[in-house]
Design a protein around this motif. Structure first.
Motif, PDB file in Angstrom:
ATOM      1  N   HIS A   1     -79.498  11.616  -4.777  1.00 52.17           N
ATOM      2  CA  HIS A   1     -78.735  12.699  -4.116  1.00 52.17           C
ATOM      3  C   HIS A   1     -77.335  12.757  -4.734  1.00 52.17           C
ATOM      4  O   HIS A   1     -76.489  11.905  -4.451  1.00 52.17           O
TER       5      HIS A   1
ATOM      6  N   HIS B   1     -74.207  15.732  -6.493  1.00 52.58           N
ATOM      7  CA  HIS B   1     -73.772  17.096  -6.829  1.00 52.58           C
ATOM      8  C   HIS B   1     -72.868  16.913  -8.057  1.00 52.58           C
ATOM      9  O   HIS B   1     -71.656  17.056  -7.955  1.00 52.58           O
TER      10      HIS B   1
ATOM     11  N   ARG C   1     -60.615  18.160  -5.787  1.00 55.14           N
ATOM     12  CA  ARG C   1     -60.012  18.420  -4.477  1.00 55.14           C
ATOM     13  C   ARG C   1     -59.195  17.231  -3.997  1.00 55.14           C
ATOM     14  O   ARG C   1     -59.269  16.827  -2.835  1.00 55.14           O
TER      15      ARG C   1
ATOM     16  N   TYR D   1     -63.015  17.102   7.753  1.00 49.84           N
ATOM     17  CA  TYR D   1     -63.747  17.789   6.671  1.00 49.84           C
ATOM     18  C   TYR D   1     -64.083  19.221   7.091  1.00 49.84           C
ATOM     19  O   TYR D   1     -63.906  20.170   6.322  1.00 49.84           O
TER      20      TYR D   1
ATOM     21  N   ILE E   1     -66.102  23.143   0.382  1.00 49.04           N
ATOM     22  CA  ILE E   1     -67.084  23.646  -0.589  1.00 49.04           C
ATOM     23  C   ILE E   1     -66.601  24.962  -1.206  1.00 49.04           C
ATOM     24  O   ILE E   1     -66.712  25.165  -2.413  1.00 49.04           O
TER      25      ILE E   1
ATOM     26  N   TYR F   1     -72.571  25.186  -5.928  1.00 51.37           N
ATOM     27  CA  TYR F   1     -71.146  25.492  -6.029  1.00 51.37           C
ATOM     28  C   TYR F   1     -70.931  26.844  -6.708  1.00 51.37           C
ATOM     29  O   TYR F   1     -69.883  27.109  -7.287  1.00 51.37           O
TER      30      TYR F   1
ATOM     31  N   HIS G   1     -79.945  18.533   3.825  1.00 52.14           N
ATOM     32  CA  HIS G   1     -78.760  17.829   4.327  1.00 52.14           C
ATOM     33  C   HIS G   1     -78.880  17.960   5.841  1.00 52.14           C
ATOM     34  O   HIS G   1     -78.728  19.064   6.386  1.00 52.14           O
TER      35      HIS G   1
ATOM     36  N   GLU H   1     -75.824  15.630   9.726  1.00 43.98           N
ATOM     37  CA  GLU H   1     -74.715  14.855   9.169  1.00 43.98           C
ATOM     38  C   GLU H   1     -73.558  14.769  10.167  1.00 43.98           C
ATOM     39  O   GLU H   1     -73.082  13.683  10.487  1.00 43.98           O
TER      40      GLU H   1
ATOM     41  N   HIS I   1     -78.370  12.155   4.639  1.00 48.93           N
ATOM     42  CA  HIS I   1     -77.206  11.919   5.532  1.00 48.93           C
ATOM     43  C   HIS I   1     -77.686  11.266   6.827  1.00 48.93           C
ATOM     44  O   HIS I   1     -77.563  10.064   6.987  1.00 48.93           O
TER      45      HIS I   1
ATOM     46  N   THR J   1     -70.327   8.497   1.607  1.00 53.85           N
ATOM     47  CA  THR J   1     -69.783   9.682   2.270  1.00 53.85           C
ATOM     48  C   THR J   1     -69.214   9.308   3.637  1.00 53.85           C
ATOM     49  O   THR J   1     -68.108   9.734   3.995  1.00 53.85           O
TER      50      THR J   1
ATOM     51  N   ASP K   1     -74.347  10.533  -3.392  1.00 55.39           N
ATOM     52  CA  ASP K   1     -73.814  11.829  -2.935  1.00 55.39           C
ATOM     53  C   ASP K   1     -72.604  12.254  -3.774  1.00 55.39           C
ATOM     54  O   ASP K   1     -71.784  13.052  -3.302  1.00 55.39           O
TER      55      ASP K   1
ATOM     56  N   ASN L   1     -69.840  13.965  -5.275  1.00 56.17           N
ATOM     57  CA  ASN L   1     -69.418  15.366  -5.185  1.00 56.17           C
ATOM     58  C   ASN L   1     -67.894  15.396  -5.125  1.00 56.17           C
ATOM     59  O   ASN L   1     -67.266  14.359  -4.873  1.00 56.17           O
ATOM     60  N   PRO L   2     -67.275  16.573  -5.358  1.00 63.08           N
ATOM     61  CA  PRO L   2     -65.808  16.583  -5.434  1.00 63.08           C
ATOM     62  C   PRO L   2     -65.109  16.561  -4.085  1.00 63.08           C
ATOM     63  O   PRO L   2     -63.869  16.518  -4.036  1.00 63.08           O
TER      64      PRO L   2
ATOM     65  N   SER M   1     -66.618  15.324  -0.208  1.00 60.51           N
ATOM     66  CA  SER M   1     -66.823  14.272   0.807  1.00 60.51           C
ATOM     67  C   SER M   1     -67.011  12.886   0.215  1.00 60.51           C
ATOM     68  O   SER M   1     -66.861  11.887   0.931  1.00 60.51           O
TER      69      SER M   1
HETATM   70  O1  NIG Z   1     -73.536  16.100   0.756  1.00 62.25           O
HETATM   71  N1  NIG Z   1     -72.503  18.048   3.250  1.00 62.25           N
HETATM   72  C1  NIG Z   1     -72.493  18.922   2.399  1.00 62.25           C
HETATM   73  N2  NIG Z   1     -72.447  18.776   1.079  1.00 62.25           N
HETATM   74  C2  NIG Z   1     -71.896  17.703   0.373  1.00 62.25           C
HETATM   75  C3  NIG Z   1     -70.422  17.814   0.257  1.00 62.25           C
HETATM   76  C4  NIG Z   1     -70.036  18.855  -0.685  1.00 62.25           C
HETATM   77  C5  NIG Z   1     -68.558  19.054  -0.848  1.00 62.25           C
HETATM   78  O2  NIG Z   1     -67.740  18.726   0.026  1.00 62.25           O
HETATM   79  O3  NIG Z   1     -68.204  19.583  -1.905  1.00 62.25           O
HETATM   80  C6  NIG Z   1     -72.362  16.382   0.922  1.00 62.25           C
HETATM   81  O4  NIG Z   1     -71.601  15.606   1.512  1.00 62.25           O
END
Ligand code: NIG
Ligand code: FE
Length: 425
Positions: free
Chosen positions: A81, A83, A90, A103, A113, A153, A251, A254, A274, A299, A325, A327-328, A330
């Motif tokens: 998992h 992104h 960020r 968040y 996001i 994105y 997802h 969460e 999650h 996360t 997870d 990602n930019p 969380s």
């Molecule tokens: O898996 N929860 C939603 N999506 C992502 C976070 C994506 C983001 O903040 O850019 C996640 O935590």
């Protein structure tokens, strides 16, 4: 020497043997061979066994031989998992969260996001390739040989396709195997605010057909969450995706207990991810329907949320996988050892269970349990060699990578010892 390697004399060969997700007590069984060896031919595992029986007396002409004496050898990790393709960062929002903003607060005022969507829409494809490739390099250094990557994105057709094309290019050019997921339902884009159902129609009518026709994604995912997509909307969207031939992920549960776990079971998703707030009933349903519970402790750590109930899930028959997870927003971390230590220290997941969660169960979460995730004959020659004699050093050496060498499909693709800038002691 083409993709033929013998790794021998391993203090322990942690095979994780199996071709499907492990549940309950079976997650603790790592099928370890002492003084082990693995033979890789043409990039595929030919045999595993004790070094004395397998290698002594074997004709090693045409094989690269690696002596793993005093070291543990494991299957390459599967990060199921992430992104990892996105534009911009960020860091500013991270500071706001340290100050107390949540968040979801940040997301509701157009950050989160949506912020990364703006940067990813602006980014050139070449820029995304370079940034994504660097992230894959870093993952490789942590022992990851298979990674799942999500779009989500862009939200519009053009940018979602751009992200998926970037993943396809990186899959063809980087040693790591990339499993692509279409996550158009990551958020409701600005232009569809208040018209969620129309956005779902747009994805079903315009994006999914293009994605599937071009074979750009294997999975489809949705952020099923309060103020994002409801359970009914998620059901409608994912059912269509499944009819179009995409495999499902969610997802789920969460931030709020919405019923995402129950929906994952109903739709026979490969995984629900999650699950911080998942209900007992939802988890039971997942266990019955063989949905992998993919937990993302990095996360919870970065958002200062309570961890998912990993111990409870394993004790109640769920197959648990662990992933970063990356990602930019969380969780801006691709660190496998961080995830491992958090799972062990705060989720009461044993080191044995965590190894299973990052190998064969991660492979099952991306429908690859028959080809990767264990050291079994017939699988890809994806192998990692640690600096230490046991997998138990992974959580113990907190958040620092113990991975010394990575072999992908029979090729040595990472070797910590050969770093050019290293001081020699
Ligand atoms: O898996 N929860 C939603 N999506 C992502 C976070 C994506 C983001 O903040 O850019 C996640 O935590
Ligand atoms: Fe995610």
């Amino acid at each position: 020497m083409d993709r033929n390697i013998v790794v021998k004399n391993a203090a322990q060969l942690v095979t994780c043997s199996g071709n499907k997700a492990k549940v309950g007590q079976n997650m603790s069984d790592l099928c370890i061979i002492k003084d082990g060896a693995v033979v890789i031919e043409d990039g595929m595992i030919k045999a595993v066994g004790r070094s004395g029986e397998l290698v002594d007396g074997m004709d090693i002409t045409g094989y690269e031989v690696i002596n793993a004496s005093g070291k543990a050898v494991l299957p390459g990790f599967v990060d199921s998992h992430t992104h990892f393709v996105f534009g911009g960062y960020r860091a500013e929002e991270f500071s706001w969260r340290l100050r107390g903003d949540s968040y979801m607060d940040i997301m509701e005022r157009g950050g989160g996001i949506a912020n990364t969507v703006r940067s990813t829409r602006r980014a050139l494809k070449e820029e995304l390739i370079v940034a994504g490739g660097k992230r894959l390099d870093s993952m490789l250094s942590f022992g990851v040989t298979t990674v799942e990557g999500k779009s989500g994105y862009g939200l519009d057709l053009e940018t979602e396709i751009k992200q998926l094309e970037v993943m396809q290019i990186l899959a063809d050019s980087h040693p790591i195997d990339v499993v692509p997921t279409y996550l158009g339902a990551h958020a409701v884009p600005e232009e569809y605010k208040g018209r969620e159902d129309q956005y779902i129609d747009y994805m079903i009518e315009n994006v999914i057909p293009e994605v599937t026709a071009r074979g750009l994604a294997e999975f489809c995912d949705i952020f099923c969450e309060k103020n994002v997509f409801s359970v009914d909307q998620s059901r409608r969207f994912l059912s269509k995706a499944k009819e179009s031939g995409l495999k499902l992920k969610l997802h789920a549960d969460e931030i709020v207990q919405l019923g995402g776990a129950e929906l994952a079971a109903e739709l026979e998703a490969f995984s629900a991810d999650h699950l911080l707030q998942a209900s007992d009933i939802g988890l039971e349903a997942m266990a019955r329907s063989n949905v992998v519970a993919t937990l993302l402790p990095g996360t919870a750590f970065c958002l200062k949320e309570p961890y998912a109930r990993g111990r409870y899930m394993i004790d109640h028959g769920c197959a648990v996988a662990l992933a970063t997870d990356l990602n930019p927003g969380s969780c801006f971390s691709e660190s496998i050892p961080l995830i491992f230590s958090l799972a062990a220290l705060y989720m009461n997941i044993s080191p044995e269970e965590a190894v299973t969660a990052l190998t064969i169960n991660g492979a099952a979460a991306v429908d690859r349990a028959d080809t990767v995730g264990s050291l079994d004959p017939g699988k890809k020659g994806d192998v990692i060699i640690l600096e230490y004699p046991s997998y138990k050093y992974i959580p113990y050496h907190a958040a620092v990578s113990c991975v010394e060498k990575v072999i992908k499909s029979g090729v040595l693709v990472y070797d910590k010892g050969s770093r050019k800038n290293k001081f020699t002691f």
